[in-house]
Design a protein around this motif. Structure first.
Motif, PDB file in Angstrom:
ATOM      1  N   GLY A  71      28.561 -34.771  54.249  1.00  0.00           N
ATOM      2  CA  GLY A  71      27.304 -35.216  54.856  1.00  0.00           C
ATOM      3  C   GLY A  71      26.464 -36.042  53.906  1.00  0.00           C
ATOM      4  O   GLY A  71      25.248 -36.097  54.036  1.00  0.00           O
ATOM      5  N   HIS A 129      18.281 -34.095  50.180  1.00  0.00           N
ATOM      6  CA  HIS A 129      18.943 -34.144  51.489  1.00  0.00           C
ATOM      7  C   HIS A 129      17.963 -33.841  52.632  1.00  0.00           C
ATOM      8  O   HIS A 129      17.887 -34.586  53.608  1.00  0.00           O
ATOM      9  CB  HIS A 129      20.132 -33.171  51.498  1.00  0.00           C
ATOM     10  N   GLN A 132      15.701 -36.709  52.956  1.00  0.00           N
ATOM     11  CA  GLN A 132      16.307 -37.853  53.666  1.00  0.00           C
ATOM     12  C   GLN A 132      16.202 -37.654  55.169  1.00  0.00           C
ATOM     13  O   GLN A 132      15.891 -38.592  55.909  1.00  0.00           O
ATOM     14  CB  GLN A 132      17.780 -38.008  53.239  1.00  0.00           C
ATOM     15  N   HIS A 133      16.448 -36.410  55.637  1.00  0.00           N
ATOM     16  CA  HIS A 133      16.306 -36.137  57.080  1.00  0.00           C
ATOM     17  C   HIS A 133      14.883 -36.471  57.524  1.00  0.00           C
ATOM     18  O   HIS A 133      14.679 -37.050  58.590  1.00  0.00           O
ATOM     19  CB  HIS A 133      16.602 -34.661  57.380  1.00  0.00           C
ATOM     20  N   CYS A 225      24.362 -31.715  60.898  1.00  0.00           N
ATOM     21  CA  CYS A 225      24.538 -31.876  59.448  1.00  0.00           C
ATOM     22  C   CYS A 225      25.186 -30.630  58.855  1.00  0.00           C
ATOM     23  O   CYS A 225      24.903 -29.514  59.267  1.00  0.00           O
ATOM     24  CB  CYS A 225      23.184 -32.117  58.783  1.00  0.00           C
ATOM     25  N   HIS A 229      20.113 -27.004  53.068  1.00  0.00           N
ATOM     26  CA  HIS A 229      18.751 -27.513  53.280  1.00  0.00           C
ATOM     27  C   HIS A 229      17.676 -26.529  52.850  1.00  0.00           C
ATOM     28  O   HIS A 229      17.915 -25.321  52.755  1.00  0.00           O
ATOM     29  CB  HIS A 229      18.565 -27.886  54.758  1.00  0.00           C
TER      30      HIS A 229
END
Ligand SMILES: [Zn+2]
Length: 429
Positions: A71, A129, A132-133, A225, A229
């Motif tokens: 991912g 990460h 980024q989302h 994804c 997280h």
């Protein structure tokens, strides 16, 4: 039934905050070399040893807290400890639904092992990460889709179909940081498979047997994804958007950094600014002005140098021509320059050298910087051969025919300039 947890439901994906874990070895097999890790290569993150004489084994565990790359998120680093030894794990890769941990030694199946994840690295990856989302979610609201992203060692980027304006970049950054401050929950949902958009799955991921996860940021975003997280946007700290770079036609890579990286960046920028303050002896606000002044001074100096050089060339050419008339040979040595540019201008200024005018030896440079040798006129090639054959300049390489020979001197050894001058004095024409 697989013997180990499938990628999608690994312990690190179920609870991304586990730092230590106990599990057992399912299998271990030797591989020839560590397969190159695409994401690691791209982001220049350390990979397993590439020396193919080194042994490498791939270990499958019952379950794992070490995330295999996927991912866009690079693989974790960590440690596998058996009752007798500890092994570093610098790469974990996904093979279909299985996570394979690369270690330097064989570990017997059924061995009870303890895992520890390199938490600093992992938490940083979680910040980048999840961040980024968030950036992509805000961009989606502005109808700018994210085409790809990359988590880099220092800076990451999202690839967009167009360049954002400066105002848009500021707006995205403001809105992201606003969401961070609101402390919105982030959670993972495993919904009915039919409801998940499978377009983003890797081609070799078995959607039927695997687990499809959707990562939510409050009501703001829901994105399929596999990554690890954060639990809340507040843990991102802050988001800084940096420069954009054009790529593939009109696409643009918008660079960003999140969380602890922002502090690191601020520290580095501050160090750089302080170094500039000291080097330029000025306050930060004056740096640009100071550099402009230096640039302008340099331009003036270069202009002056060109004019003076033209005068020097003229005078030197007159001297050489005069000597040729008198004794049919002339010698020019310039220790303050290295290349042939000056001599080329000199030769042009001297005008056409008719046959039987004599020979001119032109040498430049000094010491370790090396230099150049140009010989022109009657029997120039023979004169140059003699300089070489008599070992007057040891590090001389070059070539030429008849009336022109030119070469490079890698370095002048002690006494060689004087030897060349003596050679010229002895030269009979
Ligand atoms: Zn993701």
């Amino acid at each position: 039934m697989a013997a180990s947890a499938v990628v999608g439901a690994l312990a690190c994906q179920v609870d991304s905050y586990l730092r230590n874990f106990e599990t057992t070895v399912v299998s271990c097999r030797q591989i020839k070399t560590a397969p190159p890790s695409k994401a690691s290569k791209k982001s220049k993150l350390p990979t397993t040893p590439s020396d193919d004489t080194q042994e490498c084994f791939e270990v499958e565990l019952k379950d794992t807290i070490l995330f295999p790359e996927g991912g866009g998120q690079p693989s974790d680093h960590g440690v596998i400890a058996t009752p007798d030894a500890e092994f570093p794990v610098l790469a974990i890769r996904r093979a279909l639904l299985t996570a394979l941990h690369q270690v330097p030694k064989h570990i017997e199946p059924n061995t009870l092992v303890k895992l520890e994840v390199d938490w600093k690295r992992r938490f940083d990856h979680m910040q980048q990460h999840s961040g980024q989302h968030l950036i992509s979610a805000i961009l989606d609201q502005m109808e700018v889709p994210t085409l790809a992203w990359s988590l880099g060692e220092k800076v990451s980027y999202v690839e967009l179909p167009r360049k954002l304006t400066d105002e848009e970049v500021l707006e995205v950054e403001d809105r992201c940081n606003d969401v961070i401050r609101q402390g919105i929950d982030i959670w993972v949902e495993v919904p009915d498979k039919d409801l998940v958009n499978k377009n983003k799955l890797p081609d070799d991921y078995d959607a039927e047997r695997g687990i499809l996860r959707v990562v939510h940021i409050g009501n703001l975003d829901a994105n399929p994804c596999c990554g690890t997280h954060l639990k809340n946007t507040r843990e991102m700290g802050s988001i800084t958007l940096l420069h954009q770079l054009p790529i593939r036609g009109l696409n643009s890579r918008l660079h960003f950094m999140i969380g602890d990286r922002v502090r690191e960046y601020a520290r580095e920028s501050n160090n750089l600014t302080r170094a500039l303050n000291s080097r330029l002896s000025c306050q930060t606000e004056e740096i640009e002005l100071k550099i402009s002044r230096l640039e302008s001074q340099l331009r003036d100096s270069l202009k002056r140098e060109k004019l003076w050089m033209a005068d020097v060339v003229k005078a030197e050419a007159a001297r050489v021509n005069e000597e040729l008339k008198l004794v049919k040979k002339s010698y020019v040595y310039r220790g303050d320059i290295v290349g042939l540019d000056y001599f080329n201008s000199l030769v042009v200024e001297m005008g056409k050298l008719e046959p039987n005018s004599g020979v001119v030896i032109l040498a430049s440079g000094a010491g370790k910087n090396g230099g150049a040798l140009l010989v022109i006129g009657d029997g120039a090639d023979k004169v140059a051969s003699k300089i070489r054959d008599d070992c007057i300049i040891k590090a001389l390489k070059g070539g030429g025919k008849g009336a022109k020979w030119q070469g490079k001197i890698t370095q002048w050894e002690k006494g060689e300039v004087e030897s060349l001058e003596a050679f010229f004095d002895r030269l009979e024409v």
